[in-house]
Design a protein around this motif. Structure first.
Motif, PDB file in Angstrom:
ATOM      1  N   ALA A  69      12.099   1.214   5.087  1.00 37.96           N
ATOM      2  CA  ALA A  69      12.459   2.586   5.451  1.00 37.96           C
ATOM      3  C   ALA A  69      11.612   3.601   4.687  1.00 37.96           C
ATOM      4  N   GLY A  70      10.340   3.631   4.998  1.00 33.85           N
ATOM      5  CA  GLY A  70       9.434   4.559   4.342  1.00 33.85           C
ATOM      6  C   GLY A  70       8.055   4.368   4.931  1.00 33.85           C
ATOM      7  N   PRO A  71       7.088   5.152   4.506  1.00 32.05           N
ATOM      8  CA  PRO A  71       5.751   5.097   5.107  1.00 32.05           C
ATOM      9  C   PRO A  71       4.856   3.980   4.555  1.00 32.05           C
ATOM     10  N   ASN A  72       5.286   3.350   3.462  1.00 28.17           N
ATOM     11  CA  ASN A  72       4.387   2.404   2.784  1.00 28.17           C
ATOM     12  C   ASN A  72       4.320   1.080   3.526  1.00 28.17           C
ATOM     13  N   VAL A  73       3.144   0.429   3.439  1.00 32.51           N
ATOM     14  CA  VAL A  73       2.927  -0.784   4.227  1.00 32.51           C
ATOM     15  C   VAL A  73       2.858  -2.002   3.304  1.00 32.51           C
ATOM     16  N   HIS A  74       3.643  -3.020   3.647  1.00 29.38           N
ATOM     17  CA  HIS A  74       3.587  -4.292   2.921  1.00 29.38           C
ATOM     18  C   HIS A  74       2.698  -5.216   3.740  1.00 29.38           C
ATOM     19  N   ILE A  75       1.578  -5.623   3.175  1.00 31.46           N
ATOM     20  CA  ILE A  75       0.693  -6.550   3.889  1.00 31.46           C
ATOM     21  C   ILE A  75       0.904  -7.940   3.280  1.00 31.46           C
ATOM     22  N   ILE A  76       1.370  -8.848   4.132  1.00 32.52           N
ATOM     23  CA  ILE A  76       1.700 -10.201   3.658  1.00 32.52           C
ATOM     24  C   ILE A  76       0.522 -11.120   3.955  1.00 32.52           C
ATOM     25  N   CYS A  77       0.081 -11.850   2.922  1.00 35.02           N
ATOM     26  CA  CYS A  77      -0.998 -12.827   3.124  1.00 35.02           C
ATOM     27  C   CYS A  77      -0.776 -13.990   2.156  1.00 35.02           C
ATOM     28  N   GLU A  78      -1.629 -15.004   2.272  1.00 38.78           N
ATOM     29  CA  GLU A  78      -1.549 -16.107   1.322  1.00 38.78           C
ATOM     30  C   GLU A  78      -2.429 -15.763   0.126  1.00 38.78           C
ATOM     31  N   ALA A  79      -2.164 -16.441  -1.018  1.00 41.26           N
ATOM     32  CA  ALA A  79      -2.884 -16.137  -2.263  1.00 41.26           C
ATOM     33  C   ALA A  79      -4.395 -16.201  -2.065  1.00 41.26           C
ATOM     34  N   LYS A  80      -4.856 -17.153  -1.274  1.00 47.79           N
ATOM     35  CA  LYS A  80      -6.300 -17.332  -1.100  1.00 47.79           C
ATOM     36  C   LYS A  80      -6.958 -16.120  -0.433  1.00 47.79           C
ATOM     37  N   ASP A  81      -6.204 -15.307   0.261  1.00 49.50           N
ATOM     38  CA  ASP A  81      -6.777 -14.152   0.967  1.00 49.50           C
ATOM     39  C   ASP A  81      -6.520 -12.819   0.244  1.00 49.50           C
ATOM     40  N   GLU A  82      -5.897 -12.885  -0.942  1.00 56.58           N
ATOM     41  CA  GLU A  82      -5.545 -11.643  -1.650  1.00 56.58           C
ATOM     42  C   GLU A  82      -6.759 -10.733  -1.863  1.00 56.58           C
ATOM     43  N   ASP A  83      -7.838 -11.285  -2.413  1.00 55.53           N
ATOM     44  CA  ASP A  83      -8.991 -10.436  -2.759  1.00 55.53           C
ATOM     45  C   ASP A  83      -9.578  -9.767  -1.522  1.00 55.53           C
ATOM     46  N   LYS A  84      -9.664 -10.543  -0.437  1.00 55.81           N
ATOM     47  CA  LYS A  84     -10.225  -9.998   0.807  1.00 55.81           C
ATOM     48  C   LYS A  84      -9.371  -8.838   1.310  1.00 55.81           C
ATOM     49  N   VAL A  85      -8.062  -9.027   1.291  1.00 56.28           N
ATOM     50  CA  VAL A  85      -7.154  -7.985   1.805  1.00 56.28           C
ATOM     51  C   VAL A  85      -7.241  -6.732   0.926  1.00 56.28           C
ATOM     52  N   VAL A  86      -7.221  -6.931  -0.388  1.00 52.75           N
ATOM     53  CA  VAL A  86      -7.281  -5.770  -1.296  1.00 52.75           C
ATOM     54  C   VAL A  86      -8.596  -4.998  -1.066  1.00 52.75           C
ATOM     55  N   GLN A 120     -11.417  -0.240   1.137  1.00 59.83           N
ATOM     56  CA  GLN A 120     -12.441   0.323   2.024  1.00 59.83           C
ATOM     57  C   GLN A 120     -11.859   1.342   2.999  1.00 59.83           C
ATOM     58  N   LEU A 121     -10.591   1.147   3.358  1.00 60.35           N
ATOM     59  CA  LEU A 121      -9.948   2.105   4.278  1.00 60.35           C
ATOM     60  C   LEU A 121      -9.854   3.485   3.640  1.00 60.35           C
ATOM     61  N   GLY A 122      -9.726   3.498   2.315  1.00 60.82           N
ATOM     62  CA  GLY A 122      -9.678   4.770   1.593  1.00 60.82           C
ATOM     63  C   GLY A 122      -8.388   5.542   1.811  1.00 60.82           C
ATOM     64  N   ILE A 123      -7.334   4.860   2.272  1.00 61.33           N
ATOM     65  CA  ILE A 123      -6.035   5.525   2.432  1.00 61.33           C
ATOM     66  C   ILE A 123      -5.122   4.962   1.360  1.00 61.33           C
ATOM     67  N   ALA A 181      -0.717   7.744   8.450  1.00 64.33           N
ATOM     68  CA  ALA A 181      -1.419   6.801   7.551  1.00 64.33           C
ATOM     69  C   ALA A 181      -0.857   5.391   7.717  1.00 64.33           C
ATOM     70  N   THR A 182       0.464   5.302   7.919  1.00 69.96           N
ATOM     71  CA  THR A 182       1.092   3.986   8.121  1.00 69.96           C
ATOM     72  C   THR A 182       0.461   3.314   9.342  1.00 69.96           C
ATOM     73  N   HIS A 183       0.343   4.106  10.426  1.00 70.20           N
ATOM     74  CA  HIS A 183      -0.192   3.539  11.670  1.00 70.20           C
ATOM     75  C   HIS A 183      -1.653   3.128  11.529  1.00 70.20           C
ATOM     76  N   VAL A 184      -2.424   3.894  10.771  1.00 67.82           N
ATOM     77  CA  VAL A 184      -3.835   3.525  10.565  1.00 67.82           C
ATOM     78  C   VAL A 184      -3.908   2.151   9.890  1.00 67.82           C
ATOM     79  N   VAL A 211       0.868  -1.188   0.000  1.00 70.96           N
ATOM     80  CA  VAL A 211       0.000   0.000   0.000  1.00 70.96           C
ATOM     81  C   VAL A 211       0.897   1.229   0.000  1.00 70.96           C
ATOM     82  N   ILE A 212       0.876   1.952  -1.108  1.00 72.84           N
ATOM     83  CA  ILE A 212       1.689   3.163  -1.219  1.00 72.84           C
ATOM     84  C   ILE A 212       0.872   4.304  -0.597  1.00 72.84           C
ATOM     85  N   VAL A 213       1.379   4.847   0.498  1.00 74.39           N
ATOM     86  CA  VAL A 213       0.650   5.974   1.110  1.00 74.39           C
ATOM     87  C   VAL A 213       1.306   7.294   0.727  1.00 74.39           C
ATOM     88  N   ASP A 214       2.563   7.219   0.302  1.00 74.54           N
ATOM     89  CA  ASP A 214       3.255   8.441  -0.102  1.00 74.54           C
ATOM     90  C   ASP A 214       4.314   8.033  -1.116  1.00 74.54           C
TER      91      ASP A 214
END
Ligand code: DP6
Length: 326
Positions: free
Chosen positions: A280-297, A302-305, A256-259, A178-181
């Protein structure tokens, strides 16, 4: 005398923060990472007697003087090692924003190393390539081998190198970035590393590293996602605690990173297995398994950030391609 390489960025599961040798970029600890399919650098290098100076160009962006010097230093190391003279033209292109903690220096120096030696006509072993890439930027050594990679810290130029633990198709994980900046980070990692010993938390962090390496290795070997996720989230918190208690402190994470971090924990409590990790930056890497990709995205949307979402699969390491950028 022309060659092009593509190299992935990588996300560190166990992070490299702090060096025992600043010039050789020997790290204080081993690290483990996964190459990223959606964050890649392509670089074409050409040696030609026609050129009267080195020219380095980033398509869709620009390099600062300092960055240009670092690239020229890498080229000079290649020239010296191969015994070629003359000037070089380098054109490079990223699929993602430079400097936003998406590890452009890792993919950049990995691609430059592989293309540079191929253009100079010297074949290198993968281990040798990782050593050269490390001298450009430490984390770049992890962008050369395939898939899931360990960087053995070593204690000299010859034994600080990276190797593949598992190929990219070993485990179908996702890194939802998730690129926040997309802007440049304020303090470069090279500068940041140099302040590491001012943190009172460094010793505690280094004491925990062998256990964390063991947990991540075990989780990878057994494809135990919960074990992997817990270890990498703790590890990210540990590194940022050190960064934030250095003098001067380094706050790479923003509001935004903390949210997003809090949201990931909340999703997990609602049954979506996902874990965060941040470089070393504000962007967040969310790690999941392939089966959960759609749910996470969907949750991220929905967060809108965030200005962009990059879905990454584990990727091959740096390699030569036929299509040149010029
Ligand atoms: C936080 O490899 O960018 O991303 O060797 O000075 O170029 P230099 O540092 P760099 O540091 C990366 C730090 C990190 C963690 C990691 O990738 O392991």
């Amino acid at each position: 005398m022309k060659a092009t390489a593509v190299a992935p960025a990588n996300i560190a599961f166990i992070k490299y923060w702090g060096k025992s040798d600043d010039v050789l970029r020997i790290p204080l600890n081993d690290s483990i990472s996964m190459n990223l399919s959606g964050a890649q650098t392509t670089t074409t290098v050409e040696f030609s007697p026609v050129y009267t100076k080195d020219s380095i160009m980033l398509l869709g962006g620009s390099f600062s003087e300092k960055e240009t010097d670092r690239v020229v230093d890498s080229l000079s190391r290649i020239r010296e090692s191969v015994g070629v003279g003359g000037f070089v033209r380098v054109v490079t292109q990223n699929t993602f924003p430079k400097g936003a903690g998406a590890a452009a220096s890792a993919s950049g120096f990995a691609a430059l190393t592989v293309a540079g030696f191929a253009a100079a006509g010297k074949s290198m072993t993968e281990k040798e390539q990782t050593i050269f890439a490390r001298l450009g930027s430490g984390s770049a050594c992890r962008s050369i081998p395939d898939g899931f990679v360990q960087w053995q810290k070593g204690n000299s130029n010859d034994n600080s190198y990276a190797y593949s633990l598992y190929p990219h198709d070993y485990w179908d994980l996702r890194d939802i970035l998730v690129i926040v900046d997309a802007g440049m980070k304020k303090v470069s990692t090279t500068e940041g590393h140099s302040g590491v010993t001012t943190s009172p938390l460094l010793d505690a962090r280094l004491r925990q590293i062998p256990d964390k390496i063991a947990r991540v290795s075990h989780a990878l070997a057994h494809k135990n996602f919960q074990e992997l996720g817990e270890a990498i989230e703790e590890e990210s918190e540990s590194m940022h605690s050190v960064m934030e208690t250095q003098i001067p402190p380094l706050y790479y994470r923003t509001g935004a990173t903390h949210v997003i971090m809090e949201a990931v924990v909340a999703w997990r409590n609602r049954g979506i297995p996902a874990y965060f990790t941040i470089d070393a930056g504000p962007n967040v890497h969310i790690i999941c398994e392939a089966k959960d990709e759609d749910k996470v995205v969907q949750q991220v949307k929905q967060l809108g950030i965030g200005v962009d979402i990059i879905v990454n699969t584990p990727a091959p390491g740096a390699h030569i391609v036929d299509r040149h950028l010029f």
